[in-house]
Design an enzyme around this catalytic site. Sequence first.
Site, PDB file in Angstrom:
ATOM      1  N   GLN A 108      10.241  -8.644  -7.053  1.00 20.77           N
ATOM      2  CA  GLN A 108      10.521  -7.979  -8.321  1.00 20.77           C
ATOM      3  C   GLN A 108      11.995  -7.672  -8.541  1.00 20.77           C
ATOM      4  O   GLN A 108      12.430  -7.532  -9.674  1.00 20.77           O
ATOM      5  CB  GLN A 108       9.689  -6.695  -8.420  1.00 20.77           C
ATOM      6  CG  GLN A 108       8.203  -7.001  -8.507  1.00 20.77           C
ATOM      7  CD  GLN A 108       7.358  -5.753  -8.603  1.00 20.77           C
ATOM      8  OE1 GLN A 108       7.020  -5.145  -7.593  1.00 20.77           O
ATOM      9  NE2 GLN A 108       7.029  -5.349  -9.808  1.00 20.77           N
TER      10      GLN A 108
ATOM     11  N   HIS B 148       4.078  -7.823   0.201  1.00 22.57           N
ATOM     12  CA  HIS B 148       3.919  -7.257  -1.143  1.00 22.57           C
ATOM     13  C   HIS B 148       3.724  -8.421  -2.125  1.00 22.57           C
ATOM     14  O   HIS B 148       4.662  -8.869  -2.771  1.00 22.57           O
ATOM     15  CB  HIS B 148       5.148  -6.414  -1.498  1.00 22.57           C
ATOM     16  CG  HIS B 148       4.965  -5.521  -2.691  1.00 22.57           C
ATOM     17  ND1 HIS B 148       5.383  -4.214  -2.713  1.00 22.57           N
ATOM     18  CD2 HIS B 148       4.417  -5.735  -3.914  1.00 22.57           C
ATOM     19  CE1 HIS B 148       5.111  -3.665  -3.888  1.00 22.57           C
ATOM     20  NE2 HIS B 148       4.530  -4.576  -4.643  1.00 22.57           N
TER      21      HIS B 148
ATOM     22  N   ASN C 209       0.975  -4.026   1.066  1.00 18.79           N
ATOM     23  CA  ASN C 209       0.955  -3.277  -0.179  1.00 18.79           C
ATOM     24  C   ASN C 209      -0.239  -3.716  -1.018  1.00 18.79           C
ATOM     25  O   ASN C 209      -0.378  -4.899  -1.331  1.00 18.79           O
ATOM     26  CB  ASN C 209       2.234  -3.536  -0.995  1.00 18.79           C
ATOM     27  CG  ASN C 209       2.152  -2.866  -2.360  1.00 18.79           C
ATOM     28  OD1 ASN C 209       2.207  -1.634  -2.452  1.00 18.79           O
ATOM     29  ND2 ASN C 209       1.970  -3.655  -3.411  1.00 18.79           N
ATOM     30  N   GLU C 210      -1.072  -2.780  -1.367  1.00 17.37           N
ATOM     31  CA  GLU C 210      -2.196  -2.993  -2.295  1.00 17.37           C
ATOM     32  C   GLU C 210      -2.926  -4.317  -2.070  1.00 17.37           C
ATOM     33  O   GLU C 210      -2.943  -5.185  -2.955  1.00 17.37           O
ATOM     34  CB  GLU C 210      -1.704  -2.927  -3.741  1.00 17.37           C
ATOM     35  CG  GLU C 210      -1.093  -1.608  -4.122  1.00 17.37           C
ATOM     36  CD  GLU C 210      -0.860  -1.456  -5.624  1.00 17.37           C
ATOM     37  OE1 GLU C 210      -1.207  -2.379  -6.378  1.00 17.37           O
ATOM     38  OE2 GLU C 210      -0.345  -0.403  -6.028  1.00 17.37           O
TER      39      GLU C 210
HETATM   40  C1  FCB Z   1       1.821  -1.611  -8.199  1.00 19.83           C
HETATM   41  C2  FCB Z   1       2.590  -2.669  -7.439  1.00 19.83           C
HETATM   42  C3  FCB Z   1       4.053  -2.726  -7.813  1.00 19.83           C
HETATM   43  C4  FCB Z   1       4.233  -2.597  -9.313  1.00 19.83           C
HETATM   44  C5  FCB Z   1       3.559  -1.344  -9.793  1.00 19.83           C
HETATM   45  C6  FCB Z   1       3.741  -1.079 -11.263  1.00 19.83           C
HETATM   46  O1  FCB Z   1       0.490  -1.971  -8.284  1.00 19.83           O
HETATM   47  O2  FCB Z   1       2.500  -2.443  -6.052  1.00 19.83           O
HETATM   48  O3  FCB Z   1       4.592  -3.922  -7.333  1.00 19.83           O
HETATM   49  O4  FCB Z   1       3.713  -3.703  -9.925  1.00 19.83           O
HETATM   50  O5  FCB Z   1       2.182  -1.429  -9.529  1.00 19.83           O
END
Ligand code: FCB
Length: 427
Positions: free
Chosen positions: A35, A125, A169-170
């Site tokens: 990003q 990520h 991450n997520e």
């Molecule tokens: C999260 C992500 C991050 C960004 C935010 C807004 O889900 O981890 O990269 O996109 O949302």
Amino acid sequence: MRTLLAQLIVTRTQNGKLLRFPERFLWGTATSTTQVEGHINNEWTDFIARDGGNCRIACDHYHRYPEDIEWMSKLGVNAYRFGIEWSRLQAEPFGSLDQNELARYVDLLDRLLAAGITPMVVLHHFSNPPWINAPGGWTNESTIPAFVDYVEKLVAALKDRVCLWNTFNEPDTYACLAYLLGGFPPQLSWQLRKFRHVINNMARAHEQASRIIQRDAGAGRQPQVGIAKNWTFFHAYRRFSPWDRLTASASHYTFNKYVLNAFLGGRRRAASTFIGLNYYGRVRFHHFNAMIPASGAPAKRLEGFGFVCDDMVERYPEGLGKILPYLNRRLRLPIYITEHGAASADEAFRARDLLGYLAVLHGAMTDGADVRGFFYWSLLDNFEWQFGYSKKFGLLSVDFNDERLPRRMKPLAEVYRRVCCENSIGV
Ligand code: FCB
């Protein structure tokens, strides 16, 4: 714990209350490689976002990180959560790490440490090296040993500088958007088996990576390791509609329960020393439709339903007061809010949003949730994946029309600066 609670002081002031956070609380900001860095060769390089944008240059953080660290100092943050890009460091499976690219990350870390900013490193990520994607990415279990090999080499190189490691991450968002909703590369839809493979392979990789991270303690303190779980509340718009309820509970089961169990259920709980929580808000369903701006629901229409939204999801600060005690009870692990933020051109709205969520956070901590830090998403306006540059999450704006990509503090940056410097909020 008792001493921490004693530091959560509420003082009455002339204009209201002052909510103080514990000493050594981490006030940070967060970014991810794809990003902000630019000059990357991963699955996003050729991806064209809905606004026509791409991530080839992004914020050019790759070259401008010294300047961005100066901005962090101006913001008064004492922590920074950022990614290290696997595709930069390993050109082939089980290869040695690229020493020039490694030196750049070492320099970034040294500058952060010199500025008194604690790094939290994110290992995955939403992006992979091309040679991982070619044989199926995380749907293929041979990705696990390749990732663990990378982590082993990286940790050996950085362990004296990094204590806080965020493996994934997520994973839920990644697996959902890449294999169910088609928003992220490889843009597949409704491949539920693949979704499950990704989650389970990542959970196994987390467990193995964690063993290495905890084994290889460096000169600093004992390393801490955890994932960042996105927690979204999924609710039915009409409480008695079977369709609304079905969609909400299926989403909750798939993205919250299943994923949390895969990473932290049973013996896997021992693979984490903390849990990262990315918390933005809520999604309500009407029939099978998600009533949020990110799914294309017009903001005006949502306002008509009485919803308060940023440019992405419905705001639901009360939810933080529910999820924190739940995680605290269930996992008994320290928690970091690894992401919270709002995307909007309305800075007054963003300031209210931030202070509202922080007040709920303070309340949950007073009631016993062991939260150690908060990372605002994001330091900079940046490449917001499938949405390109249209979602403005930054504390700092970046002028993408000017090739020098100048940064500038937005009004919210001043609000956040005061929170960080005073370690308290006025409400
Ligand atoms: C999260 C992500 C991050 C960004 C935010 C807004 O889900 O981890 O990269 O996109 O949302």
